[in-house]
Design an enzyme around this catalytic site. Sequence first.
Site, PDB file in Angstrom:
ATOM      1  N   LYS A  24      -2.900   5.975  -4.226  1.00 38.98           N
ATOM      2  CA  LYS A  24      -4.015   6.882  -3.897  1.00 38.98           C
ATOM      3  C   LYS A  24      -3.815   8.236  -4.560  1.00 38.98           C
ATOM      4  O   LYS A  24      -2.673   8.715  -4.641  1.00 38.98           O
ATOM      5  CB  LYS A  24      -4.106   7.085  -2.376  1.00 38.98           C
ATOM      6  CG  LYS A  24      -3.959   5.807  -1.583  1.00 38.98           C
ATOM      7  CD  LYS A  24      -4.056   6.001  -0.083  1.00 38.98           C
ATOM      8  CE  LYS A  24      -3.676   4.724   0.637  1.00 38.98           C
ATOM      9  NZ  LYS A  24      -2.249   4.615   1.000  1.00 38.98           N
ATOM     10  N   TYR A  58       3.200   9.845  -0.443  1.00 42.37           N
ATOM     11  CA  TYR A  58       4.307   9.237   0.317  1.00 42.37           C
ATOM     12  C   TYR A  58       5.651   9.467  -0.381  1.00 42.37           C
ATOM     13  O   TYR A  58       6.703   9.244   0.205  1.00 42.37           O
ATOM     14  CB  TYR A  58       4.104   7.730   0.523  1.00 42.37           C
ATOM     15  CG  TYR A  58       2.836   7.327   1.241  1.00 42.37           C
ATOM     16  CD1 TYR A  58       2.043   8.257   1.903  1.00 42.37           C
ATOM     17  CD2 TYR A  58       2.420   5.998   1.268  1.00 42.37           C
ATOM     18  CE1 TYR A  58       0.879   7.882   2.546  1.00 42.37           C
ATOM     19  CE2 TYR A  58       1.254   5.613   1.916  1.00 42.37           C
ATOM     20  CZ  TYR A  58       0.483   6.556   2.536  1.00 42.37           C
ATOM     21  OH  TYR A  58      -0.674   6.164   3.170  1.00 42.37           O
ATOM     22  N   ASP A  72       0.836  -1.200   0.000  1.00 53.49           N
ATOM     23  CA  ASP A  72       0.000   0.000   0.000  1.00 53.49           C
ATOM     24  C   ASP A  72       0.873   1.252   0.000  1.00 53.49           C
ATOM     25  O   ASP A  72       1.566   1.537   0.974  1.00 53.49           O
ATOM     26  CB  ASP A  72      -0.887   0.012   1.257  1.00 53.49           C
ATOM     27  CG  ASP A  72      -1.769   1.256   1.313  1.00 53.49           C
ATOM     28  OD1 ASP A  72      -2.847   1.225   0.705  1.00 53.49           O
ATOM     29  OD2 ASP A  72      -1.362   2.259   1.930  1.00 53.49           O
ATOM     30  N   HIS A 125      -7.646   9.534  -1.582  1.00 55.62           N
ATOM     31  CA  HIS A 125      -6.923   9.483  -0.301  1.00 55.62           C
ATOM     32  C   HIS A 125      -7.743  10.051   0.870  1.00 55.62           C
ATOM     33  O   HIS A 125      -7.808   9.463   1.943  1.00 55.62           O
ATOM     34  CB  HIS A 125      -5.597  10.230  -0.445  1.00 55.62           C
ATOM     35  CG  HIS A 125      -4.544   9.768   0.509  1.00 55.62           C
ATOM     36  ND1 HIS A 125      -3.217   9.649   0.164  1.00 55.62           N
ATOM     37  CD2 HIS A 125      -4.619   9.394   1.811  1.00 55.62           C
ATOM     38  CE1 HIS A 125      -2.532   9.222   1.213  1.00 55.62           C
ATOM     39  NE2 HIS A 125      -3.353   9.065   2.229  1.00 55.62           N
TER      40      HIS A 125
HETATM   41  N1  LIG Z   1      -5.145   6.266   3.829  1.00 57.73           N
HETATM   42  C1  LIG Z   1      -4.541   6.992   4.729  1.00 57.73           C
HETATM   43  O1  LIG Z   1      -4.882   8.166   4.955  1.00 57.73           O
HETATM   44  C2  LIG Z   1      -3.417   6.402   5.515  1.00 57.73           C
HETATM   45  C3  LIG Z   1      -2.906   7.095   6.632  1.00 57.73           C
HETATM   46  C4  LIG Z   1      -1.869   6.510   7.359  1.00 57.73           C
HETATM   47  C5  LIG Z   1      -1.385   5.274   6.983  1.00 57.73           C
HETATM   48  N2  LIG Z   1      -1.875   4.631   5.869  1.00 57.73           N
HETATM   49  C6  LIG Z   1      -1.340   3.305   5.417  1.00 57.73           C
HETATM   50  O2  LIG Z   1      -1.393   2.387   6.496  1.00 57.73           O
HETATM   51  C7  LIG Z   1      -0.081   1.867   6.727  1.00 57.73           C
HETATM   52  C8  LIG Z   1       0.127   1.505   8.189  1.00 57.73           C
HETATM   53  O3  LIG Z   1      -0.066   2.624   9.038  1.00 57.73           O
HETATM   54  P1  LIG Z   1       1.129   3.427   9.751  1.00 57.73           P
HETATM   55  O4  LIG Z   1       2.371   3.276   8.978  1.00 57.73           O
HETATM   56  O5  LIG Z   1       0.619   4.790   9.975  1.00 57.73           O
HETATM   57  O6  LIG Z   1       1.266   2.789  11.194  1.00 57.73           O
HETATM   58  P2  LIG Z   1       1.263   1.319  11.857  1.00 57.73           P
HETATM   59  O7  LIG Z   1       1.394   0.268  10.827  1.00 57.73           O
HETATM   60  O8  LIG Z   1       0.128   1.284  12.808  1.00 57.73           O
HETATM   61  O9  LIG Z   1       2.575   1.376  12.743  1.00 57.73           O
HETATM   62  C9  LIG Z   1       3.842   1.498  12.195  1.00 57.73           C
HETATM   63  C10 LIG Z   1       4.830   1.738  13.347  1.00 57.73           C
HETATM   64  O10 LIG Z   1       4.893   0.593  14.187  1.00 57.73           O
HETATM   65  C11 LIG Z   1       6.221   0.068  14.203  1.00 57.73           C
HETATM   66  N3  LIG Z   1       6.070  -1.397  14.130  1.00 57.73           N
HETATM   67  C12 LIG Z   1       5.603  -2.127  13.101  1.00 57.73           C
HETATM   68  N4  LIG Z   1       5.581  -3.442  13.429  1.00 57.73           N
HETATM   69  C13 LIG Z   1       6.056  -3.539  14.689  1.00 57.73           C
HETATM   70  C14 LIG Z   1       6.279  -4.626  15.558  1.00 57.73           C
HETATM   71  N5  LIG Z   1       5.999  -5.869  15.193  1.00 57.73           N
HETATM   72  N6  LIG Z   1       6.767  -4.358  16.800  1.00 57.73           N
HETATM   73  C15 LIG Z   1       7.063  -3.095  17.183  1.00 57.73           C
HETATM   74  N7  LIG Z   1       6.866  -2.024  16.403  1.00 57.73           N
HETATM   75  C16 LIG Z   1       6.368  -2.237  15.157  1.00 57.73           C
HETATM   76  C17 LIG Z   1       6.923   0.652  12.988  1.00 57.73           C
HETATM   77  O11 LIG Z   1       8.296   0.852  13.224  1.00 57.73           O
HETATM   78  P3  LIG Z   1       9.454   0.263  12.268  1.00 57.73           P
HETATM   79  O12 LIG Z   1       9.153   0.653  10.849  1.00 57.73           O
HETATM   80  O13 LIG Z   1      10.683   0.886  12.806  1.00 57.73           O
HETATM   81  O14 LIG Z   1       9.424  -1.234  12.456  1.00 57.73           O
HETATM   82  C18 LIG Z   1       6.221   2.005  12.861  1.00 57.73           C
HETATM   83  O15 LIG Z   1       6.799   2.936  13.754  1.00 57.73           O
HETATM   84  C19 LIG Z   1       0.824   3.011   6.226  1.00 57.73           C
HETATM   85  O16 LIG Z   1       2.161   2.648   6.080  1.00 57.73           O
HETATM   86  C20 LIG Z   1       0.102   3.404   4.965  1.00 57.73           C
HETATM   87  O17 LIG Z   1       0.386   2.487   3.921  1.00 57.73           O
HETATM   88  C21 LIG Z   1      -2.889   5.186   5.151  1.00 57.73           C
END
Ligand SMILES: NC(=O)c1ccc[n+]([C@@H]2O[C@H](COP(=O)([O-])OP(=O)(O)OC[C@H]3O[C@@H](n4cnc5c(N)ncnc54)[C@H](OP(=O)(O)O)[C@@H]3O)[C@@H](O)[C@H]2O)c1
Length: 280
Positions: free
Chosen positions: A79, A54, A49, A112
């Site tokens: 997006k 990004y 994704d 988005h």
């Molecule tokens: N549509 C939208 O508006 C929107 C908004 C936000 C996000 N998104 C999408 O959703 C995806 C996921 O959301 P997100 O990136 O915001 O946050 P998330 O997946 O909830 O959390 C990511 C964070 O958690 C850490 N992490 C991941 N796995 C872990 C584990 N097993 N143990 C400990 N820490 C861990 C990562 O650090 P490290 O990388 O250092 O491991 C990073 O700091 C995004 O990457 C994006 O593709 C979409």
Amino acid sequence: MLTSLKDTTTLHNGVEMPWFGLGVFKVKEGSEVIESVKAAITNGYKSIDTAAIYQNEEGVGQGIREAGVPREELFITSKVWNSDQGYESTLKAYETSLKKLGLDYLDLYLIHWPGKTKYKETWKALEKLYKDGRVRAIGVSNFKVHHLEDLLKDAEIKPMVNQVEYHPHLAQKELLAFCQKEGIQLEAWSPLKQGQLLNDPVITEIAAKYGKSAAQVILRWDLQNKVVTIPKSIKEQRIIENANIFDFELSLEDMEKIDGLNKDERVGSDPDEMSVGFTE
Ligand SMILES: NC(=O)c1ccc[n+]([C@@H]2O[C@H](COP(=O)([O-])OP(=O)(O)OC[C@H]3O[C@@H](n4cnc5c(N)ncnc54)[C@H](OP(=O)(O)O)[C@@H]3O)[C@@H](O)[C@H]2O)c1
């Protein structure tokens, strides 16, 4: 019970979408994103994704190519960013994303954020891309029930997916029920609340009971709620750990304990207030 990373949900147009994938928000363009995408795909991930905003679509594309898995086995999402909303500008933004990714189609293209005035026009462009066979599925992101109700009044094609912030502190029960009733697949962003949920005592206690990590318990809760999930990590060990959630099942009692953590609390913007990039 879902048994592997290959398991899919069937979208309302018949397209198979993996229940699980890698998110790359805040992953740096260049080696960081290339290595994360490669690590994910070589460890069995099928779904990635990204988004124009990004600014890492080129690296995502390179990671995909370097992983060496046939394109048709993968499910790639991007997006259209807020400042590109509108009919012609969305058509153009799609071509720009494809070019950066080095792909000739996407599996899923999303609006988005809704904004206030242009999402219907933008949706028409997504419908055009879909009808022309340029993209396998189309959807929205950050749409609340009122946005969906309004869009559905005029849409020719119902969104196949709604990607929203979703985690145990923001359980979105009403939105999930609405999407399920309409046949729109809900997808969780920030499923780990960007790491903020990993020390929650209720979750760590459940995790210890199953011999799993807090992240695995939360991601399993998504799947058992029939919500697609796309955690982000740039660390290969965590990429592997996060996907290792197909060999256990949370009991109803533990699912309910996690449900009990809901406080309607966001880590990201409220979709009604998101104005970045919009000129309206
Ligand atoms: N549509 C939208 O508006 C929107 C908004 C936000 C996000 N998104 C999408 O959703 C995806 C996921 O959301 P997100 O990136 O915001 O946050 P998330 O997946 O909830 O959390 C990511 C964070 O958690 C850490 N992490 C991941 N796995 C872990 C584990 N097993 N143990 C400990 N820490 C861990 C990562 O650090 P490290 O990388 O250092 O491991 C990073 O700091 C995004 O990457 C994006 O593709 C979409």
